[in-house]
Design an enzyme around this catalytic site. Structure first.
Site, PDB file in Angstrom:
ATOM      1  N   ASP A  23       0.684  -1.385  -0.028  1.00 42.24           N
ATOM      2  CA  ASP A  23      -0.044   0.008   0.595  1.00 42.24           C
ATOM      3  C   ASP A  23       0.993   1.163  -0.082  1.00 42.24           C
ATOM      4  OD1 ASP A  23      -2.411   1.396   1.024  1.00 42.24           O
ATOM      5  OD2 ASP A  23      -1.502   1.574   2.564  1.00 42.24           O
ATOM      6  N   ASP A  25      -0.835   4.574   0.853  1.00 43.86           N
ATOM      7  CA  ASP A  25      -0.922   5.906   1.956  1.00 43.86           C
ATOM      8  C   ASP A  25      -0.290   5.557   3.361  1.00 43.86           C
ATOM      9  OD1 ASP A  25      -1.135   8.179   0.879  1.00 43.86           O
ATOM     10  OD2 ASP A  25      -2.499   7.100  -0.603  1.00 43.86           O
ATOM     11  N   ASP A 194      -2.513  -0.968   5.526  1.00 40.28           N
ATOM     12  CA  ASP A 194      -2.313  -0.130   7.409  1.00 40.28           C
ATOM     13  C   ASP A 194      -4.206  -0.242   7.297  1.00 40.28           C
ATOM     14  OD1 ASP A 194      -2.965   1.891   4.982  1.00 40.28           O
ATOM     15  OD2 ASP A 194      -3.174   3.206   6.428  1.00 40.28           O
TER      16      ASP A 194
END
Length: 258
Positions: A23, A25, A194
Site C-alpha cells: 500500500d 498511503d 494499514d
C-alpha cells in the site's frame, strides 16, 4: 520463469525470487494523503472516520465512502498536491528498504486505493523522479469533473477508479495471478498495508505486514488472516532480510500482534 514476458505480470521481468507488494498511503508515507486532504480541505475527520468504520464492518463499499470523502474537497488539484508536498512525510525506513530491494532484485509494486498522480508527485519529492519512475504503481486516476475545464479549478477534479469492484481498486486482482503461478515459477510474495483499502489484498500473499494500531489488524484478527505487525519499514526490512537469508520461514514470521 516461463511467464516472465507476460504483460500482465510485469514484476516477473527480472526473474525475482521475492516480490514486495505494498500500500502507499499511511504505509510508505507516515500520513494518509487522502485522509489529510479530507480532514483539512474537505468535510473533516469525524465524517471520514464514520465512513471508514462502516467499510471496516462491512456496511458499505470502500468505493462509495472514498468517493464521498474526495467529493467533499473542492480545492484545485494542483493546490492539493502543493499542500501534500508540504505536509506528508516518508516512512523513516522506506528509503533504505527501497535501495536494498533493488540490490537483491526484489520488485516493489505499489497497489494503492488512492490516485496515481498524487503518489507519483510524492515519490518524486521523496526519492527523486528517476527512482520514483522505476516503481510500478497500480492505482486509481484523476479526471476533470464533468462541466469543468481543468483539474486545477475549484471543484475541477474527481477520482476515476481502476476497476468496477466495490473497492474501486481490488488489489487482490493484481496479486492473484502471481499467487497462482506453478510452484517452480512462483516467487515469495509479501504485502504491507494499514487500512480498509487493503482488505482485498490481505489474504493473497505469503506474509502480510499490518501496520501497528491500524484498521487492517482488526480485520485480520476478525477473519483469522495470518500477519505480523510493523511500526515502520526498518522492522519490515529486518524480517524480509531474515526470510531472504533463510533464517526464518514466512510462516514463522507471521506472529500476529506484537
Amino acid at each position: 520463469m516461463g511467464s516472465n514476458d507476460s504483460p500482465s505480470l510485469p514484476a516477473l521481468a527480472t526473474n525475482p525470487k521475492f516480490i514486495f507488494f505494498t500500500d502507499f498511503d499511511g504505509t510508505i508515507t507516515q500520513q494518509d494523503s487522502n485522509d489529510f486532504m479530507t480532514d483539512t480541505l474537505g468535510f473533516g475527520p469525524a465524517l471520514r472516520k464514520k465512513g471508514n468504520e462502516s467499510v471496516l464492518f462491512g456496511h458499505r463499499d470502500f468505493r462509495d465512502s472514498f468517493s464521498e470523502m474526495l467529493d467533499s474537497i473542492s480545492t484545485p488539484f494542483d493546490q492539493c498536491i502543493e499542500t501534500l508536498l508540504k505536509n506528508i512525510t516518508l516512512d523513516p525506513g522506506f528509503k533504505e528498504f527501497f535501495h536494498w530491494a533493488k540490490e537483491i532484485n526484489m520488485p516493489i509494486v505499489i497497489l494503492s486505493g488512492g490516485m496515481e498522480p498524487v503518489i507519483r508527485a510524492l515519490l518524486a519529492h521523496f526519492l527523486g523522479k528517476e527512482e520514483a519512475d522505476s516503481l510500478q504503481i497500480v492505482s486509481n486516476q484523476v479526471a476533470v469533473r464533468p462541466g469543468k475545464q481543468s483539474l486545477n479549478e475549484e471543484g475541477g477534479w474527481m477520482i476515476t477508479y481502476h476497476d468496477d469492484s466495490g473497492f474501486g481498486h481490488d488489489k487482490s486482482l493484481e496479486i492473484r495471478p502471481y499467487a497462482n503461478l506453478p510452484a517452480d515459477q512462483r516467487p515469495v510474495l509479501f504485502y504491507a498495508g494499514d487500512g480498509v483499502s487493503d482488505l482485498s489484498a490481505a489474504k493473497e500473499t505469503d506474509l502480510l505486514f499490518a501496520k501497528a494500531g491500524k484498521d487492517l489488524i482488526t480485520y485480520c484478527e476478525k477473519e483469522n488472516v495470518p500477519f505480523t505487525t510493523f511500526h515502520d519499514f526498518t522492522e519490515i526490512l529486518a524480517v524480509v532480510k531474515d526470510i531472504v537469508a533463510g533464517k526464518v520461514t514466512v510462516k514463522e514470521a507471521a506472529v500476529g500482534r506484537k
